[in-house]
Design a protein around this motif. Structure first.
Motif, PDB file in Angstrom:
ATOM      1  N   PRO A   1       0.680  -1.323   0.029  1.00  0.00           N
ATOM      2  CA  PRO A   1      -0.092   0.026   0.084  1.00  0.00           C
ATOM      3  C   PRO A   1       0.799   1.069  -0.012  1.00  0.00           C
ATOM      4  N   LYS A   2       1.873   1.210   0.813  1.00  0.00           N
ATOM      5  CA  LYS A   2       2.942   2.516   0.620  1.00  0.00           C
ATOM      6  C   LYS A   2       3.146   2.738  -0.529  1.00  0.00           C
ATOM      7  N   VAL A   3       3.828   1.643  -1.285  1.00  0.00           N
ATOM      8  CA  VAL A   3       4.245   1.829  -2.827  1.00  0.00           C
ATOM      9  C   VAL A   3       3.352   2.474  -3.622  1.00  0.00           C
ATOM     10  N   ILE A   4       2.270   2.126  -3.659  1.00  0.00           N
ATOM     11  CA  ILE A   4       0.939   2.294  -4.602  1.00  0.00           C
ATOM     12  C   ILE A   4       0.722   4.012  -4.159  1.00  0.00           C
ATOM     13  N   THR A   5       0.647   4.243  -2.826  1.00  0.00           N
ATOM     14  CA  THR A   5       0.632   5.765  -2.377  1.00  0.00           C
ATOM     15  C   THR A   5       1.602   6.536  -2.633  1.00  0.00           C
ATOM     16  N   THR A   6       2.916   6.083  -2.743  1.00  0.00           N
ATOM     17  CA  THR A   6       3.989   6.904  -3.204  1.00  0.00           C
ATOM     18  C   THR A   6       3.902   7.027  -4.556  1.00  0.00           C
ATOM     19  N   SER A   7       3.682   6.261  -5.416  1.00  0.00           N
ATOM     20  CA  SER A   7       3.319   6.129  -7.038  1.00  0.00           C
ATOM     21  C   SER A   7       2.393   7.089  -7.304  1.00  0.00           C
ATOM     22  N   VAL A   8       1.299   7.173  -6.463  1.00  0.00           N
ATOM     23  CA  VAL A   8       0.200   7.954  -6.983  1.00  0.00           C
ATOM     24  C   VAL A   8       0.338   9.436  -6.874  1.00  0.00           C
ATOM     25  N   VAL A   9       1.040   9.671  -5.649  1.00  0.00           N
ATOM     26  CA  VAL A   9       1.194  11.096  -5.202  1.00  0.00           C
ATOM     27  C   VAL A   9       2.501  11.607  -5.529  1.00  0.00           C
ATOM     28  N   MET A  10       3.624  10.862  -5.911  1.00  0.00           N
ATOM     29  CA  MET A  10       4.635  11.412  -6.767  1.00  0.00           C
ATOM     30  C   MET A  10       4.387  11.693  -8.093  1.00  0.00           C
ATOM     31  N   GLY A  11       3.635  10.602  -8.711  1.00  0.00           N
ATOM     32  CA  GLY A  11       3.274  10.874 -10.189  1.00  0.00           C
ATOM     33  C   GLY A  11       2.352  12.163 -10.569  1.00  0.00           C
ATOM     34  N   SER A  12       1.497  12.254  -9.493  1.00  0.00           N
ATOM     35  CA  SER A  12       0.633  13.471  -9.625  1.00  0.00           C
ATOM     36  C   SER A  12       1.496  14.795  -9.640  1.00  0.00           C
ATOM     37  N   LEU A  13       2.384  14.865  -8.505  1.00  0.00           N
ATOM     38  CA  LEU A  13       3.206  15.919  -8.466  1.00  0.00           C
ATOM     39  C   LEU A  13       4.158  16.417  -9.797  1.00  0.00           C
ATOM     40  N   PHE A  14       4.640  15.102 -10.168  1.00  0.00           N
ATOM     41  CA  PHE A  14       5.478  15.615 -11.322  1.00  0.00           C
ATOM     42  C   PHE A  14       4.781  15.877 -12.659  1.00  0.00           C
ATOM     43  N   VAL A  15       3.613  15.415 -12.740  1.00  0.00           N
ATOM     44  CA  VAL A  15       2.760  15.898 -13.730  1.00  0.00           C
ATOM     45  C   VAL A  15       2.218  17.178 -13.720  1.00  0.00           C
ATOM     46  N   ILE A  16       2.080  17.760 -12.473  1.00  0.00           N
ATOM     47  CA  ILE A  16       1.725  19.069 -12.225  1.00  0.00           C
ATOM     48  C   ILE A  16       2.979  20.048 -12.659  1.00  0.00           C
ATOM     49  N   PHE A  17       4.042  19.595 -12.202  1.00  0.00           N
ATOM     50  CA  PHE A  17       5.342  20.292 -12.588  1.00  0.00           C
ATOM     51  C   PHE A  17       5.700  20.331 -14.051  1.00  0.00           C
ATOM     52  N   ALA A  18       5.522  19.366 -14.703  1.00  0.00           N
ATOM     53  CA  ALA A  18       5.534  19.157 -16.254  1.00  0.00           C
ATOM     54  C   ALA A  18       4.402  19.818 -17.175  1.00  0.00           C
TER      55      ALA A  18
END
Length: 609
Positions: A580-597
């Motif tokens: 579950p921690k891996v999934i949460t990290t993936s979703v949160v970090m992926g969304s942040l990088f998308v916003i920066f992009a």
């Protein structure tokens, strides 16, 4: 383990008998066993060995006894589906329902988020008769845990602090057994408890079970295909009695009374009777090739994500179009323009007429003329502004961003969960031993599938939002359907400001003066009309609305999948608790990088204009 058991109206009062069970075969064509009746009695400290080949119904019956199958629904399901009638399942009336039966699964069933001691503590606190009272001290609780762990052969200080992932197979079985003892289970169902264990470890577990039923009076319902180990559990290490009972090496009445073997004979199915021939279908190997996994992922990512995307874009399209239409409808510049006209035109009239006071007739005529002009020009201007705003907003900005943020959870979370589970269950290690790259096996097909699914989903959602904008605008009196669609088309499919494109447009094809070589060169000239820099040409092409829309979708998806891949493979010793921690990290970090992009794309778009 808490379980749902048979209702209290089916009870017995003999203090030595814990459970009486009887099941009948009522449909020979569906019942998995050929025995007419399967019956046994569990006394205190006894052991019943359910023997028979795989598929004979041993686990089905034990699941019913353990309460995994609901008493009423399970009984109906067994009757209607398998042709088994539960005739008797009577429990001793003196045993609380929550303490009747527990189950030791073949696969270790421990809470991975807790230590071994923590698991035992939870079991203690959720047993009605052993609840830790508010006036109990922490020390007394720890003493109970210590005693339980030592009962199953585990060391309190050495093994108690360990996580389930740190235990060997035998230690995990012992810890699971401690949970059942912590809840005072009078009957423990053991489903292949020795599977996967080496002989010495299996014998050790068997001796602990034999000692527990002898000392604690716990009855065991044992399913196992290892008769030598079963004999140890039954305390029958010397001989097996002809009547099905066991003769204990120590002569204890607890180990002999009611201890027997009940053998279920498996019914031969029609499939078993078939002779292997060409008419039989070969087992499916679908999924072994990359293109097969790719197709599965495309269907998964697109079809399962489509409803989410469409509903989100429908809501976004409605909200933005209603807000924009309402703002444009409220904008009225007539009074402002009239005041400016009167201020600017009045001196001119005075200059031409030479009169101090301008005739009200002149003023009224001018106002009427200006209002007529405004009524003619402002509504189309509003309609054009509305259509262009909707097109630019969804195609260039929020369309790809909304899709990416949704897919960060839907696809990125799904992929990271899949890979993390493979990591935690040693599937990736298995691939390595087979000479297969885990990244090639999962990441390659999934990334390609996401590159196809994401643009299609983004375009589908954007088209829906723009179409909703057309209908909302009409309701607010902003333009009409035809003009809206024309303006949206013109805003999306703008001409590229490239010399080759301009040349082609001006000449309407290949027919123009000059040599063939000059013609080809002029059409292949990709420099901008306003610059000789190929960098500007690249920006011009990449920021074209359609291309920009697709590039953002693909790049955002690449970021999401890349983050999910790195997050899920970061820890080589990942346990199920960490998934579950891996999934949460993936979703949160992926969304942040998308916003920066997305911010970077906005800067690129500003440079184009």
């Amino acid at each position: 383990m808490k379980s749902t058991s048979v209702s209290d109206d089916e009870i017995i009062n003999d203090e030595h008998i814990i459970l009486e069970f009887k099941a009948n075969k009522i449909d020979p064509n569906r019942c998995p066993f050929i025995n007419d009746t399967v019956s046994f009695t569990l006394n205190r400290g006894s052991c019943v060995h359910l023997a028979g080949p795989s598929g004979a119904g041993k686990t089905t019956l034990s699941n019913y006894i353990a309460g995994i199958l609901h008493p009423d629904k399970g009984k109906n399901m067994l009757r209607n589906t398998l042709g088994i009638a539960i005739d008797t399942c009577k429990w001793n009336s003196s045993i609380p329902q929550g303490e009747r039966v527990g189950m030791l699964f073949q696969q270790t069933a421990l809470l991975d988020s807790l230590t071994v001691a923590g698991n035992v503590c939870v079991a203690l606190e959720h047993c009605p008769s052993t609840l830790v009272k508010s006036d109990d001290t922490i020390i007394s609780t720890q003493q109970k845990i210590k005693a339980l762990l030592e009962t199953v052969g585990l060391d309190y200080l050495r093994d108690g602090p360990k996580r389930p992932s740190e235990l060997s197979g035998g230690m995990a079985r012992r810890a699971s057994l401690a949970l059942q003892l912590a809840q005072h289970k009078h009957v423990i169902v053991l489903d292949e408890p020795f599977a996967g264990l080496d002989y010495i470890t299996a014998v050790g577990i068997a001796k602990e079970l034999e000692r527990i039923r002898r000392d604690k009076g716990t009855a065991l319902l044992l399913i196992s295909h290892e008769p030598e180990i079963v004999e140890i559990v039954m305390g029958n290490t010397k001989e097996v009695m002809s009547n099905g009972g066991s003769s204990s090496k120590n002569g204890s009445s607890h180990t002999s009374t009611g201890s027997n073997t009940v053998t279920l004979q498996r019914r031969e199915s029609e499939l078993d009777k078939q002779v292997v021939s060409s008419t039989l279908k070969h087992p499916s190997t679908f999924g072994k090739d990359a293109h097969q996994r790719f197709m599965v992922k495309v269907l998964d990512y697109f079809l399962y994500s489509l409803p989410l995307i469409l509903l989100t874009f429908m809501a976004a399209g409605l909200a933005i179009s209603m807000l924009s239409s309402d703002i444009l409808r409220r904008v009225d510049v007539t009074d402002t323009v009239l005041s400016i006209v009167q201020k600017e035109i009045k001196p001119l009239i005075q200059m031409f007429t030479g009169e101090e006071d301008v005739s009200p007739m002149y003023t009224m005529m001018i106002n009427m003329k200006v209002k007529g002009m405004l009524n003619t020009t402002i509504p189309p201007a509003k309609a054009t502004l509305y259509a262009m705003g909707m097109a630019k907003l969804f195609v260039l900005e929020i369309g790809p961003l909304i899709t990416a943020l949704l897919l960060s959870g839907r696809i990125g979370g799904s992929y990271s969960g899949e890979v993390a589970t493979m990591q935690a269950t040693a599937q990736n290690k298995l691939l390595l031993t087979l000479g297969i790259s885990p990244i090639v096996w999962t990441f390659g097909p999934s990334l390609l599938a996401s590159w196809i699914a994401s643009p299609l989903l983004t375009m589908s959602g954007t088209i829906l939002a723009l179409e909703i904008g057309a209908h909302v605008g009409i309701q607010y009196g902003i333009g009409n359907m035809e003009s809206y669609r024309n303006e949206v088309w013109n805003a999306v499919f703008v001409p590229l400001r490239l010399r080759g494109v301009v040349t082609w447009t001006e000449n309407e094809g290949w027919e123009h003066g000059g040599t063939t070589l000059e013609s080809v060169y002029s059409y292949l000239d990709l420099r901008c009309t306003y610059s000789d820099s190929y960098t500007d040409a690249l920006i011009e092409i990449s920021t074209h609305p359609v291309i920009f829309h697709l590039i953002k979708s693909v790049l955002f998806m690449t970021i999401i999948m890349g983050v999910a891949e790195m997050a899920s493979r970061r820890k080589t010793d990942l346990t199920p608790r960490g998934v579950p921690k891996v999934i949460t990290t993936s979703v949160v970090m992926g969304s942040l990088f998308v916003i920066f992009a997305d911010w970077g794309f906005s800067q690129l778009l500003l440079k184009r204009h």
